[in-house]
Scaffold this motif. Structure first.
Motif, PDB file in Angstrom:
ATOM      1  N   LEU A 167       0.850  -1.185   0.000  1.00  0.00           N
ATOM      2  CA  LEU A 167       0.000   0.000   0.000  1.00  0.00           C
ATOM      3  C   LEU A 167       0.891   1.242   0.000  1.00  0.00           C
ATOM      4  O   LEU A 167       1.986   1.252   0.594  1.00  0.00           O
ATOM      5  CB  LEU A 167      -0.900   0.025   1.234  1.00  0.00           C
ATOM      6  N   LEU A 168       0.435   2.299  -0.650  1.00  0.00           N
ATOM      7  CA  LEU A 168       1.237   3.510  -0.761  1.00  0.00           C
ATOM      8  C   LEU A 168       0.352   4.742  -0.618  1.00  0.00           C
ATOM      9  O   LEU A 168      -0.721   4.823  -1.222  1.00  0.00           O
ATOM     10  CB  LEU A 168       1.956   3.559  -2.118  1.00  0.00           C
ATOM     11  N   TYR A 169       0.825   5.689   0.211  1.00  0.00           N
ATOM     12  CA  TYR A 169       0.152   6.982   0.319  1.00  0.00           C
ATOM     13  C   TYR A 169       1.064   8.045  -0.283  1.00  0.00           C
ATOM     14  O   TYR A 169       2.221   8.189   0.121  1.00  0.00           O
ATOM     15  CB  TYR A 169      -0.163   7.306   1.778  1.00  0.00           C
ATOM     16  N   ARG A 170       0.559   8.753  -1.255  1.00  0.00           N
ATOM     17  CA  ARG A 170       1.333   9.805  -1.911  1.00  0.00           C
ATOM     18  C   ARG A 170       0.572  11.116  -1.759  1.00  0.00           C
ATOM     19  O   ARG A 170      -0.622  11.182  -2.067  1.00  0.00           O
ATOM     20  CB  ARG A 170       1.551   9.476  -3.381  1.00  0.00           C
ATOM     21  N   ALA A 171       1.263  12.135  -1.259  1.00  0.00           N
ATOM     22  CA  ALA A 171       0.596  13.421  -1.034  1.00  0.00           C
ATOM     23  C   ALA A 171       1.490  14.561  -1.490  1.00  0.00           C
ATOM     24  O   ALA A 171       2.722  14.504  -1.346  1.00  0.00           O
ATOM     25  CB  ALA A 171       0.264  13.601   0.443  1.00  0.00           C
ATOM     26  N   ASN A 172       0.895  15.582  -2.024  1.00  0.00           N
ATOM     27  CA  ASN A 172       1.611  16.793  -2.384  1.00  0.00           C
ATOM     28  C   ASN A 172       1.657  17.723  -1.158  1.00  0.00           C
ATOM     29  O   ASN A 172       0.614  18.066  -0.600  1.00  0.00           O
ATOM     30  CB  ASN A 172       0.932  17.507  -3.547  1.00  0.00           C
ATOM     31  N   VAL A 173       2.844  18.098  -0.751  1.00  0.00           N
ATOM     32  CA  VAL A 173       3.017  18.960   0.420  1.00  0.00           C
ATOM     33  C   VAL A 173       3.476  20.331  -0.046  1.00  0.00           C
ATOM     34  O   VAL A 173       4.573  20.467  -0.601  1.00  0.00           O
ATOM     35  CB  VAL A 173       4.047  18.373   1.406  1.00  0.00           C
ATOM     36  N   PRO A 174       2.656  21.350   0.139  1.00  0.00           N
ATOM     37  CA  PRO A 174       3.071  22.694  -0.276  1.00  0.00           C
ATOM     38  C   PRO A 174       4.211  23.210   0.596  1.00  0.00           C
ATOM     39  O   PRO A 174       4.266  22.938   1.802  1.00  0.00           O
ATOM     40  CB  PRO A 174       1.806  23.533  -0.088  1.00  0.00           C
ATOM     41  N   GLY A 175       5.168  23.912  -0.016  1.00  0.00           N
ATOM     42  CA  GLY A 175       6.285  24.474   0.728  1.00  0.00           C
ATOM     43  C   GLY A 175       5.831  25.562   1.674  1.00  0.00           C
ATOM     44  O   GLY A 175       4.913  26.332   1.376  1.00  0.00           O
ATOM     45  N   GLN A 176       6.473  25.646   2.840  1.00  0.00           N
ATOM     46  CA  GLN A 176       6.108  26.670   3.823  1.00  0.00           C
ATOM     47  C   GLN A 176       6.760  28.006   3.471  1.00  0.00           C
ATOM     48  O   GLN A 176       7.889  28.049   2.990  1.00  0.00           O
ATOM     49  CB  GLN A 176       6.570  26.245   5.213  1.00  0.00           C
ATOM     50  N   PRO A 177       6.086  29.095   3.748  1.00  0.00           N
ATOM     51  CA  PRO A 177       6.664  30.421   3.490  1.00  0.00           C
ATOM     52  C   PRO A 177       7.907  30.645   4.353  1.00  0.00           C
ATOM     53  O   PRO A 177       7.957  30.216   5.512  1.00  0.00           O
ATOM     54  CB  PRO A 177       5.547  31.387   3.877  1.00  0.00           C
ATOM     55  N   VAL A 178       8.906  31.324   3.793  1.00  0.00           N
ATOM     56  CA  VAL A 178      10.142  31.573   4.529  1.00  0.00           C
ATOM     57  C   VAL A 178       9.878  32.397   5.782  1.00  0.00           C
ATOM     58  O   VAL A 178      10.540  32.220   6.812  1.00  0.00           O
ATOM     59  CB  VAL A 178      11.176  32.271   3.616  1.00  0.00           C
ATOM     60  N   ILE A 179       8.873  33.273   5.730  1.00  0.00           N
ATOM     61  CA  ILE A 179       8.559  34.131   6.871  1.00  0.00           C
ATOM     62  C   ILE A 179       8.212  33.307   8.107  1.00  0.00           C
ATOM     63  O   ILE A 179       8.554  33.664   9.236  1.00  0.00           O
ATOM     64  CB  ILE A 179       7.380  35.078   6.526  1.00  0.00           C
ATOM     65  N   THR A 180       7.536  32.188   7.898  1.00  0.00           N
ATOM     66  CA  THR A 180       7.122  31.364   9.038  1.00  0.00           C
ATOM     67  C   THR A 180       8.247  30.456   9.542  1.00  0.00           C
ATOM     68  O   THR A 180       8.174  29.956  10.655  1.00  0.00           O
ATOM     69  CB  THR A 180       5.910  30.488   8.662  1.00  0.00           C
ATOM     70  N   LEU A 181       9.268  30.272   8.717  1.00  0.00           N
ATOM     71  CA  LEU A 181      10.348  29.360   9.086  1.00  0.00           C
ATOM     72  C   LEU A 181      11.522  30.059   9.771  1.00  0.00           C
ATOM     73  O   LEU A 181      12.292  29.437  10.497  1.00  0.00           O
ATOM     74  CB  LEU A 181      10.882  28.643   7.829  1.00  0.00           C
ATOM     75  N   LEU A 182      11.664  31.359   9.532  1.00  0.00           N
ATOM     76  CA  LEU A 182      12.889  32.049   9.927  1.00  0.00           C
ATOM     77  C   LEU A 182      13.140  32.067  11.430  1.00  0.00           C
ATOM     78  O   LEU A 182      14.299  31.996  11.871  1.00  0.00           O
ATOM     79  CB  LEU A 182      12.879  33.482   9.379  1.00  0.00           C
ATOM     80  N   GLU A 183      12.109  32.180  12.238  1.00  0.00           N
ATOM     81  CA  GLU A 183      12.337  32.224  13.682  1.00  0.00           C
ATOM     82  C   GLU A 183      13.030  30.967  14.174  1.00  0.00           C
ATOM     83  O   GLU A 183      14.010  31.020  14.931  1.00  0.00           O
ATOM     84  CB  GLU A 183      11.023  32.424  14.431  1.00  0.00           C
ATOM     85  N   SER A 184      12.541  29.828  13.703  1.00  0.00           N
ATOM     86  CA  SER A 184      13.155  28.560  14.104  1.00  0.00           C
ATOM     87  C   SER A 184      14.583  28.455  13.590  1.00  0.00           C
ATOM     88  O   SER A 184      15.497  28.019  14.306  1.00  0.00           O
ATOM     89  CB  SER A 184      12.325  27.384  13.579  1.00  0.00           C
TER      90      SER A 184
END
Length: 690
Positions: free
Chosen positions: A116-133
């Motif tokens: 069995l296989l699950y395939r999903a498209n994952v949208p990239g996160q905006p850089v603004i939300t990633l920068l703090e981490s």
């Protein structure tokens, strides 16, 4: 995808100058790694570092991650459904974990079955939300040995942080780090400009700060200081005395460098220049100026962080600061000269070298004994070497060295000359510490070489002798540096010294203080082990080093002669075939358990190829043995290179393991002789193929 340039700046209190450059580089490296781990696209990460700020800029940073496809394999189809075709608990649990029904799953067929296989498209996160981490991750990995807290904050950093600036293009990136919320406020120069200002765009950072009297780029600031130092010194016809470390420390102390000229009373020039230079450089971060003959001038340069309307006030202030420091040096020098070095030797008994190894007075006595012995080995003056060894640590008890530890040895030289000691002894007191670092000069006189070797060998043998071997990066007695110093002095000055003899003598001088029965072998192996990195730094290939090391030559000058010969031999056309033949011979002899000597009977050489090899070996044997005795290893290997054809012919046409025992033993003896002639230089069977 749309991109913008990113700026992040931490506005701080004055950062530690000796750590500033490393902090800036680490900040950029850490953030670059965080961006790569987050799979964010960008062109480059640059860093800025000044006394009151650490900053990075990221050029062409993508506004978000790329969309991605995630595949999650489930249980095998055979385990996902029961006999009635209904989903099993395993399949239902896997589907529920992925937020789908089992019927929505795809199938993946492999060589090992269907899954069995699950395939999903994952949208990239905006850089603004990633920068703090990403920012906090980069900060947490900075090399900060002693973080501090300030005010009411719970966070820790190397110094208090007052502003956090984060701009993605013209947009403020909302994030929190070190207890601060981001904005566009930037601190300017502490005394010039506006004090603080609002940055409009990330691209304007460096230029906007220059308008506020801050050169934020560390390398640009250092280069500006260097250029102005050189220009001002040239105008005076003098030479600025500084190195990269001092230049970078000065650059880490100022944001708007202004080079100024000052002077001190010429009467201080009666003090040895090294002491004056040390206090100017180390204590005040001034740049001394030298005359063309190398003598110290009474003029010096310093770098101010202020562009004053009246520089004379700053110059006068710095001249007032340096005067008492130089006066101290003058006082110590004049006071010290009232007592001879010899009279200070007894006071060394109050200073411990190492608890189990005794005092510095005892160490001085050992150095004297060992230095005299080494001098005898290299045809130097034994009496002078012993005398220099006895006085070698006496300057440690002077006022000058107690105040300025960096001038140990240097002051020993001056005080010895003041005591009318011979020049060879005076220079040995300084040169005992050479070489101090990689690439440093070596002792210039045989007496100095003897004392330097004695000092280093005494430390090596003593510390190994009480089982205090260096571990990992812990080497409190600098044994690695001592070992490299021993190797460089002996090999580069072609001294006829054998580590076996030297270590034996050093152990003997220690008497019954040593407790490690393996001291000799461990010290020699440790010293020879430093040859590997030393020779690799010189571009010598590892296989050449291994070939020579296999013979464990304990004369460093002999070791390097072998290295040079093997490196040259490796370039010959015959080298590869003879290396392979040596490997084959070594394997044959090892299988037969032969490592001693076997007599060769020429009358038993019945095969033509066998007779040819025998004749060739007999022809070169005398030449090889004579050349090896003279340490002429190039001649040894050139002579042996002529054996390529008869060796190849022998292995092509002769059965070594003949049925007749006498013939077999005779052929093994031939191979043993061949092997032993090569081993007079190195084990060339270890040479890699070209």
């Amino acid at each position: 995808m749309h991109t913008e340039n990113l700026l992040i700046e931490l506005g701080t209190e004055e950062l530690p100058p000796k750590s500033l450059k490393q902090l800036g580089q680490s900040f950029a490296d850490n953030f670059r790694q965080a961006l790569e781990d987050a799979q964010l696209s960008f062109d480059a990460v640059s860093w800025f570092a000044a006394p009151r700020r650490l900053a990075i800029t990221v050029s062409a940073l993508a506004q978000s991650q790329e969309d991605s496809v995630v595949e999650k394999r489930g249980p095998a189809v055979s385990a996902a459904f029961d006999a009635d075709g209904e989903p099993t608990k395993a399949a239902l649990g896997w589907a529920r974990g992925n937020g789908i029904e089992v019927s929505d799953a795809e199938r993946m067929v492999t060589d090992k079955g269907e899954w069995l296989l699950y395939r999903a498209n994952v949208p990239g996160q905006p850089v603004i939300t990633l920068l703090e981490s990403l920012l906090n991750q980069a900060i947490s990995r900075l090399p900060i040995a002693k973080p501090m807290r300030w005010g009411s904050y719970d966070t820790q950093f190397i110094r208090p942080v007052h502003t956090l600036t984060a701009l993605y293009g013209a947009e403020v990136v909302p994030l929190t780090a070190l207890g601060l919320n981001s904005g566009r406020t930037v601190l300017g120069h502490r005394f010039h400009g506006e004090g603080k200002f609002e940055l409009v765009h990330a691209d304007n950072y460096a230029q906007a700060l220059k308008a506020q009297y801050v050169i934020a780029d560390f390398d640009e600031r250092a280069q500006a200081i260097k250029n102005e130092l050189e220009d001002k010194a040239s105008q005076l016809g003098l030479v600025p005395d500084y190195n990269t470390a001092l230049l970078e420390e000065i650059a880490a102390l100022v944001e708007w460098p202004v080079v100024l000229q000052a002077s001190f009373d010429e009467s201080f020039l009666a003090v040895p220049k090294e002491a004056l230079i040390y206090t100017m450089k180390d204590d005040q971060k001034y740049v001394p100026l030298l005359n063309q003959d190398g003598s110290l001038a009474s003029t010096f340069l310093f770098v101010s962080n202020i562009e004053s309307h009246d520089p004379s006030l700053i110059i006068s202030g710095n001249e007032k600061v340096i005067r008492p420091r130089l006066a101290d040096a003058e006082f110590f020098f004049n006071t010290d000269k009232k007592k001879s070095l010899e009279s200070r030797v007894e006071s060394l008994s109050s200073v411990l070298f190492q608890k189990q190894l005794g005092t510095l007075k005892e160490k001085s006595a050992r150095i004297a004994s060992l230095a005299g012995f080494i001098a005898g080995q290299i045809n130097a003056d034994e009496t002078q070497a012993s005398r220099a060894g006895l006085l070698s640590k006496a300057d440690l008890m002077t006022e000058m060295v107690m105040e300025f530890p960096e001038v140990q040895g240097v002051m020993g030289k001056y005080y010895a000359l003041n005591d009318n000691e011979p020049e060879a002894i005076a220079h040995a007191l300084y040169e005992q510490y050479l070489p101090r670092f990689a690439g440093d000069t070596l002792p210039s006189h045989p007496v100095s070489a003897a004392v330097s070797l004695a000092d280093k060998l005494d430390t090596l043998v003593g510390i190994f002798g009480i089982n205090q071997l260096p571990k990992g990066d812990k080497d409190p007695f600098a044994l690695r540096r001592a070992a490299i110093g021993v190797l460089r002095i002996i090999s580069e000055q072609q001294l006829p010294l054998d580590l076996n003899v030297l270590v034996d003598k050093a152990i003997e001088v220690y008497g019954g203080k040593l407790t490690n029965s393996q001291t000799k072998d461990q010290v020699i192996d440790f010293v020879l082990g430093r040859f590997v990195s030393l020779l690799q730094d010189q571009g010598i290939s590892t296989d050449v080093i291994q070939a020579v090391s296999a013979r464990r030559p304990t004369r460093p000058a002999d070791y390097t002669a072998r290295i040079a010969a093997v490196a040259e031999f490796k370039q010959l056309d015959e080298a590869e075939a003879l290396a392979a033949a040596n490997k084959r011979v070594a394997n044959i002899l090892a299988k037969q358990g032969i490592d001693g000597e076997l007599a060769i009977d020429g009358t038993l050489c019945s095969e033509p190829a066998e007779q040819t090899l025998y004749n060739a070996l007999m022809q070169v044997k005398g030449t090889v043995e004579t050349a090896a005795a003279q340490h002429n290893y190039n001649e040894v290997l050139r002579s042996l290179a002529s054996l390529r054809a008869p060796v190849d012919d022998f292995f092509d046409n002769v059965m070594v393991m003949a049925e007749d025992d006498k013939i077999r033993q005779n052929r093994l003896a031939l191979l043993l002789l061949l092997r032993s002639l090569f081993l007079k230089t190195a084990d060339i069977s270890l040479l890699a193929k070209s």
